[in-house]
Design an enzyme around this catalytic site. Structure first.
Site, PDB file in Angstrom:
ATOM      1  CD  GLN A   1      54.289  58.872  44.576  1.00 34.41           C
ATOM      2  OE1 GLN A   1      53.080  59.031  44.563  1.00 34.41           O
ATOM      3  NE2 GLN A   1      54.813  57.676  44.489  1.00 34.41           N
TER       4      GLN A   1
ATOM      5  CE  LYS B   1      55.176  59.027  51.945  1.00 33.43           C
ATOM      6  NZ  LYS B   1      56.258  59.709  51.236  1.00 33.43           N
TER       7      LYS B   1
ATOM      8  CG  ASP C   1      62.393  58.862  48.694  1.00 37.64           C
ATOM      9  OD1 ASP C   1      61.704  57.857  48.499  1.00 37.64           O
ATOM     10  OD2 ASP C   1      62.853  59.579  47.783  1.00 37.64           O
TER      11      ASP C   1
ATOM     12  N   GLY D   1      58.221  54.000  47.423  1.00 38.13           N
ATOM     13  CA  GLY D   1      59.117  53.022  48.042  1.00 38.13           C
ATOM     14  C   GLY D   1      59.159  53.252  49.532  1.00 38.13           C
ATOM     15  CG  HIS D   2      56.257  53.001  52.015  1.00 38.84           C
ATOM     16  ND1 HIS D   2      56.355  54.350  52.181  1.00 38.84           N
ATOM     17  CD2 HIS D   2      55.023  52.763  51.535  1.00 38.84           C
ATOM     18  CE1 HIS D   2      55.217  54.901  51.793  1.00 38.84           C
ATOM     19  NE2 HIS D   2      54.398  53.962  51.395  1.00 38.84           N
TER      20      HIS D   2
END
Ligand code: IMP
Length: 433
Positions: free
Chosen positions: A223, A16, A13, A40-41
């Site tokens: 990750q 990225k 998180d 999760g982006h």
């Protein structure tokens, strides 16, 4: 600059998505190499915000070919939900390529993820519950289902049977659940395979050819370093290799084709799930960071644990990834603090009451779990930095903060995120040339 790896330096998180998308507009391919829809982006383009889990960030840029590499575990149901969601907003997903040797997350992997976590009780990992660990476990146990298995009914039924044989025993006898039906599961997977077919390719070949032709490939890690199954805070890690080496095994591209390794680090630290986190704040300072930084998970919505910047972690990330550049994100979140603590080493109390100072990451997780941060305090700033585009225009104390992080992280800082929008960025060294 053909082969660029982009990864997280901390516990994920780090922002990225924004960095990937920023570089992604200048590259030809964006290839994800590990993890699955546990990632999760959030990518913000103009007034639009896109939450991506499985798809590579490059999906938003029309000139980029997004690739899901063999190292990713693919939940086809989630993939189609994500594609449909994007297409309903006018984003064309037809360029997507999915590796024919990527492993599949089947519905039973999600079931097993959840029951295992429940069974572990106080020893639980705090997984995202998406079936990631069980899918990778099957891969290593050699009972996994790969994308190309979905195109042959008899072969698939046989593989599903092999995979479910032991799992059903476990579900019924240990977890007191109903067994999973082989035929039902096979039919479900066959239908998903039909839908997946147009996207499937020999992505190792595609990427190697592209690199040979001088095209630029961005290898995008899900990750982050500290969640790496080999180099992270084991067992509180994910089940894949988000570190730079994973980009090669997870796409079928050799290390000689990699030119640059860029990691993203927040100007402070966050973590979701269980596991040790030396600079974690349990007081109102932690709540302040969470509120200022909107620190809630994109994938699970869980509030993130928040703490100060930990240079032992970023120094370690420089070491295990062979970093060439760091991108520092969310620097604006720290605006308004009088003093900013930064962790430079750890103090660990030994069983006999003596203390050991660790300047480098302890490998022994029992020591890491007891690590107390040794802080250096740096002066803060109060000026709004979100509109600053030149490093030299930042307040002097803010510049000094960045310079100090660079020094103690053992890697140059090449870009700084100063807000959520795409143009909230200060570029110091180009990430692409
Ligand atoms: P899993 O990947 O769902 O098995 O979860 C293992 C650990 O990795 C848990 O602590 C998760 O919260 C964490 N994790 C997995 N994916 C991400 C991510 O993209 N960002 C941050 N933490 C993650």
């Amino acid at each position: 600059m053909p082969g660029i790896i982009l990864i997280g330096a901390q516990w994920g998180d780090e922002g990225k998505g924004k960095a990937t998308d920023l570089i992604g507009t200048k590259v030809d391919y964006v290839a994800r190499f590990n993890g699955g829809n546990n990632a999760g982006h959030t990518v913000v383009v103009g007034n639009e915000s896109y939450a991506l889990h499985l798809l590579p960030s490059g999906i938003i840029s029309p000139n980029v070919t997004p690739v899901i590499g063999n190292g990713v575990v693919v939940d086809p149901e989630v993939l189609f939900q994500e594609i449909e969601g994007l297409e309903s907003r006018g984003v064309d997903c037809s360029r997507l390529l999915v590796s024919e040797s990527a492993h599949i997350i089947a519905p039973y992997h999600r079931t097993i993820d959840k029951v295992t976590e429940r069974f572990l009780g106080k020893h639980k990992i705090g997984t995202t519950g998406r079936g990631i660990g069980p899918a990778y476990a099957d891969k290593i146990n050699r009972v996994g289902i790969r994308v190309h298995d979905l195109f042959n009914a008899d072969h698939l039924r046989d593989k599903v049977e092999a995979s479910l044989h032991q799992k059903n025993q476990m579900l019924v006898k240990l977890y007191n659940r109903r067994p999973i039906d082989v035929n039902e599961t096979t039919d479900e997977l066959l239908a998903l395979g039909e839908k997946l077919k147009p996207f499937v390719a020999n992505t190792s070949l595609v990427l190697n050819k592209a690199l040979d032709e001088g095209k630029t490939v961005l290898f995008e890690g899900g990750q982050a370093t500290m969640l790496d199954v080999d180099h992270g805070t084991y067992p509180f890690v994910t089940s894949s290799n988000p570190t730079a080496g994973g980009a090669c095994t997870g796409t079928g591209v050799g290390p000689t084709k990699i030119d640059r390794v860029i990691a993203v680090a927040k100007a402070y630290t966050t973590r979701v799930g269980e596991g040790p986190f030396p600079t974690e704040l349990f007081d109102e300072q932690g709540d302040w960071l969470r509120a200022q930084g909107h620190e809630y998970g994109v994938t699970t919505g869980r509030p993130r644990r928040c703490g100060w910047f930990d240079a032992v972690v970023t120094r370690y990330a420089s070491q295990v990834n062979g970093l060439t550049d760091l991108v520092l994100t969310k620097l604006d979140v720290l605006t308004g603090l009088e003093k900013i603590p930064v962790c430079v080493a750890y103090d660990v109390e030994n069983a006999d009451g003596t203390h050991t100072r660790y300047d480098e990451m302890p490998v022994d997780q029992a020591a890491f779990a007891k690590a107390k941060p040794i802080y250096e305090e740096l002066p803060g700033w109060t000026e709004d930095i979100s509109q600053v585009h030149d490093f030299n225009d930042l307040p002097a104390t803010c510049q000094a903060y960045v310079k100090r992080l660079e020094e103690i992280s053992n890697c140059r800082i090449s870009a700084i995120g100063t807000g959520p929008q795409r143009d909230h960025i200060i570029s110091i060294h180009s990430l692409i040339d």
